[in-house]
Design a protein around this motif. Structure first.
Motif, PDB file in Angstrom:
ATOM      1  N   LEU A  44      -8.935   5.148  -8.112  1.00 45.55           N
ATOM      2  CA  LEU A  44      -9.729   5.021  -6.877  1.00 45.55           C
ATOM      3  C   LEU A  44     -10.364   6.368  -6.523  1.00 45.55           C
ATOM      4  CD1 LEU A  44      -7.358   2.754  -4.731  1.00 45.55           C
ATOM      5  CD2 LEU A  44      -9.060   2.092  -6.455  1.00 45.55           C
ATOM      6  N   PRO A  45     -11.474   6.342  -5.764  1.00 48.69           N
ATOM      7  CA  PRO A  45     -12.148   7.598  -5.415  1.00 48.69           C
ATOM      8  C   PRO A  45     -11.246   8.515  -4.583  1.00 48.69           C
ATOM      9  CG  PRO A  45     -13.468   5.671  -4.763  1.00 48.69           C
ATOM     10  CD  PRO A  45     -12.130   5.156  -5.195  1.00 48.69           C
ATOM     11  N   ALA A  46     -11.379   9.812  -4.794  1.00 49.43           N
ATOM     12  CA  ALA A  46     -10.648  10.779  -3.969  1.00 49.43           C
ATOM     13  C   ALA A  46     -10.990  10.512  -2.513  1.00 49.43           C
ATOM     14  CB  ALA A  46     -11.048  12.194  -4.350  1.00 49.43           C
ATOM     15  N   GLY A  47     -10.014  10.681  -1.654  1.00 50.00           N
ATOM     16  CA  GLY A  47     -10.239  10.406  -0.240  1.00 50.00           C
ATOM     17  C   GLY A  47      -9.838   8.996   0.143  1.00 50.00           C
ATOM     18  N   SER A  48      -9.576   8.151  -0.846  1.00 48.39           N
ATOM     19  CA  SER A  48      -9.150   6.774  -0.535  1.00 48.39           C
ATOM     20  C   SER A  48      -7.850   6.800   0.266  1.00 48.39           C
ATOM     21  CB  SER A  48      -8.926   5.975  -1.822  1.00 48.39           C
ATOM     22  OG  SER A  48     -10.134   5.789  -2.520  1.00 48.39           O
ATOM     23  N   ARG A  49      -7.696   5.787   1.113  1.00 51.10           N
ATOM     24  CA  ARG A  49      -6.435   5.667   1.884  1.00 51.10           C
ATOM     25  C   ARG A  49      -5.440   4.845   1.071  1.00 51.10           C
ATOM     26  NH1 ARG A  49      -6.329   4.713   8.182  1.00 51.10           N
ATOM     27  NH2 ARG A  49      -6.548   6.956   7.999  1.00 51.10           N
ATOM     28  N   ILE A  50      -4.251   5.405   0.869  1.00 54.46           N
ATOM     29  CA  ILE A  50      -3.204   4.767   0.065  1.00 54.46           C
ATOM     30  C   ILE A  50      -1.955   4.668   0.953  1.00 54.46           C
ATOM     31  CG2 ILE A  50      -1.814   4.938  -2.047  1.00 54.46           C
ATOM     32  CD1 ILE A  50      -4.796   5.016  -2.689  1.00 54.46           C
ATOM     33  N   VAL A  51      -1.486   3.457   1.204  1.00 51.34           N
ATOM     34  CA  VAL A  51      -0.307   3.279   2.064  1.00 51.34           C
ATOM     35  C   VAL A  51       0.769   2.520   1.302  1.00 51.34           C
ATOM     36  CG1 VAL A  51       0.565   2.315   4.229  1.00 51.34           C
ATOM     37  CG2 VAL A  51      -1.752   3.273   4.144  1.00 51.34           C
ATOM     38  N   SER A  52       1.954   3.102   1.244  1.00 49.23           N
ATOM     39  CA  SER A  52       3.102   2.472   0.588  1.00 49.23           C
ATOM     40  C   SER A  52       4.116   2.055   1.644  1.00 49.23           C
ATOM     41  CB  SER A  52       3.750   3.486  -0.361  1.00 49.23           C
ATOM     42  OG  SER A  52       5.063   3.081  -0.698  1.00 49.23           O
ATOM     43  N   VAL A  53       4.683   0.859   1.459  1.00 46.74           N
ATOM     44  CA  VAL A  53       5.804   0.414   2.302  1.00 46.74           C
ATOM     45  C   VAL A  53       6.998   0.201   1.386  1.00 46.74           C
ATOM     46  CG1 VAL A  53       6.697  -1.452   3.758  1.00 46.74           C
ATOM     47  CG2 VAL A  53       4.304  -0.735   3.992  1.00 46.74           C
ATOM     48  N   ASP A  54       8.115   0.822   1.710  1.00 46.47           N
ATOM     49  CA  ASP A  54       9.342   0.542   0.957  1.00 46.47           C
ATOM     50  C   ASP A  54      10.534   0.650   1.889  1.00 46.47           C
ATOM     51  OD1 ASP A  54      11.418   0.340  -1.157  1.00 46.47           O
ATOM     52  OD2 ASP A  54       9.707   0.617  -2.485  1.00 46.47           O
ATOM     53  N   MET A  55      11.590  -0.062   1.500  1.00 47.18           N
ATOM     54  CA  MET A  55      12.746  -0.180   2.379  1.00 47.18           C
ATOM     55  C   MET A  55      13.852   0.750   1.922  1.00 47.18           C
ATOM     56  SD  MET A  55      14.596  -3.667   3.580  1.00 47.18           S
ATOM     57  CE  MET A  55      15.202  -4.213   2.006  1.00 47.18           C
ATOM     58  N   LEU A  78      -2.108  16.105  -2.099  1.00 40.97           N
ATOM     59  CA  LEU A  78      -2.685  17.334  -2.674  1.00 40.97           C
ATOM     60  C   LEU A  78      -3.977  17.042  -3.431  1.00 40.97           C
ATOM     61  CD1 LEU A  78       0.374  19.309  -4.096  1.00 40.97           C
ATOM     62  CD2 LEU A  78      -1.226  20.046  -2.305  1.00 40.97           C
ATOM     63  N   GLN A  79      -4.035  15.848  -4.010  1.00 48.26           N
ATOM     64  CA  GLN A  79      -5.233  15.462  -4.778  1.00 48.26           C
ATOM     65  C   GLN A  79      -6.367  14.985  -3.873  1.00 48.26           C
ATOM     66  OE1 GLN A  79      -3.469  12.524  -7.370  1.00 48.26           O
ATOM     67  NE2 GLN A  79      -2.924  14.010  -8.943  1.00 48.26           N
ATOM     68  N   GLY A  80      -6.117  14.971  -2.561  1.00 41.68           N
ATOM     69  CA  GLY A  80      -7.187  14.615  -1.627  1.00 41.68           C
ATOM     70  C   GLY A  80      -7.159  13.185  -1.141  1.00 41.68           C
ATOM     71  N   PHE A  81      -6.103  12.445  -1.498  1.00 44.62           N
ATOM     72  CA  PHE A  81      -5.970  11.080  -0.975  1.00 44.62           C
ATOM     73  C   PHE A  81      -5.369  11.119   0.423  1.00 44.62           C
ATOM     74  CE2 PHE A  81      -6.016  10.387  -5.571  1.00 44.62           C
ATOM     75  CZ  PHE A  81      -6.901   9.315  -5.676  1.00 44.62           C
ATOM     76  N   ASP A  82      -5.714  10.117   1.209  1.00 44.72           N
ATOM     77  CA  ASP A  82      -5.124   9.957   2.540  1.00 44.72           C
ATOM     78  C   ASP A  82      -3.891   9.063   2.342  1.00 44.72           C
ATOM     79  OD1 ASP A  82      -4.661   9.774   5.228  1.00 44.72           O
ATOM     80  OD2 ASP A  82      -6.251   8.305   5.585  1.00 44.72           O
ATOM     81  N   ALA A  83      -2.807   9.668   1.855  1.00 48.31           N
ATOM     82  CA  ALA A  83      -1.648   8.895   1.418  1.00 48.31           C
ATOM     83  C   ALA A  83      -0.524   8.909   2.452  1.00 48.31           C
ATOM     84  CB  ALA A  83      -1.135   9.451   0.088  1.00 48.31           C
TER      85      ALA A  83
END
Ligand SMILES: C[S@@+](CC[C@H](N)C(=O)[O-])C[C@H]1O[C@@H](n2cnc3c(N)ncnc32)[C@H](O)[C@@H]1O
Length: 187
Positions: A44-55, A78-83
């Motif tokens: 995905l392009p740098a700057g993409s929003r990446i959201v993880s849900v884990d329990m 660090l790579q520029g994603f909105d993680a």
């Protein structure tokens, strides 16, 4: 091809589909070590929003998976994603609200608790937040000698919902009886 490579090829096909569909924001419900999260983010392009849900403690090898998932999120930042990672049960309202506050999203990948009540709830809660919804383990079949273990009801769920949507399947296991990813378009 061994089992791990089959999974990787399916994840890569999903990542390719997301990239081609212009996905720039993505939620993953169930990330464990962060393997599929990192592999999809990489397309995905740098700057993409990446959201993880884990329990927390939701899986075996929890201490290791928690540490590795945190490291994956830090590296993506660090790579520029909105993680982001949101810790908790995906079916808890507080978790849904936190994800919603970061949405809407282009895509969601559902790969947490694979029993029917949870898959149904994850689709009901997170599906409306995204235009593309993907599910892992649509091809899982119980082996004849299967006696006990974690239930995987995703194939039953997938067969029920896919007909109502434009959809695509990636089933790269030669036996057709393992893993598998299904993607549906909600528009
Ligand atoms: C199959 S693993 C995810 C694998 C990962 N998507 C990959 O391919 O690299 C399932 C994950 O879902 C998490 N999980 C299980 N039930 C959950 C729930 N109710 N809410 C949030 N996460 C859950 C477990 O902790 C585990 O890390």
């Amino acid at each position: 091809m061994n089992a791990m490579l089959q999974v990787e090829a399916e994840i890569d096909a999903l990542a390719e589909l997301f990239a081609a569909a212009g996905v720039r924001s993505f939620i993953e419900i169930g990330s464990k070590f962060g393997g599929s999260l990192a592999r999809i983010a990489a397309r995905l392009p740098a700057g993409s929003r990446i959201v993880s849900v884990d329990m927390p403690a939701g899986t075996v090898a929890w201490p290791q998976s928690e540490a590795e998932l945190k490291a994956v999120i830090a590296r993506l930042q660090l790579q520029g994603f909105d993680a982001h990672v949101i810790w908790g049960d995906s079916t808890a309202q507080a978790v849904i609200d936190k994800v919603q506050a970061l949405g809407p999203f282009d895509a969601v990948f559902i790969d947490a608790n694979h029993t029917l009540p949870f898959v149904e709830k994850d689709f009901a809660n997170y599906g409306p937040m995204a235009r593309l919804v993907a599910f892992h383990d649509i091809a899982w079949h119980r082996a004849p000698d299967w006696k006990e273990g974690k239930r995987i009801d995703v194939p039953v769920f997938w067969e029920r919902v896919k007909g109502a949507h434009r959809h695509q399947e990636f089933k790269f296991c030669p036996t057709g009886k393992n893993n598998g990813i299904g993607v549906l378009w909600r528009d």
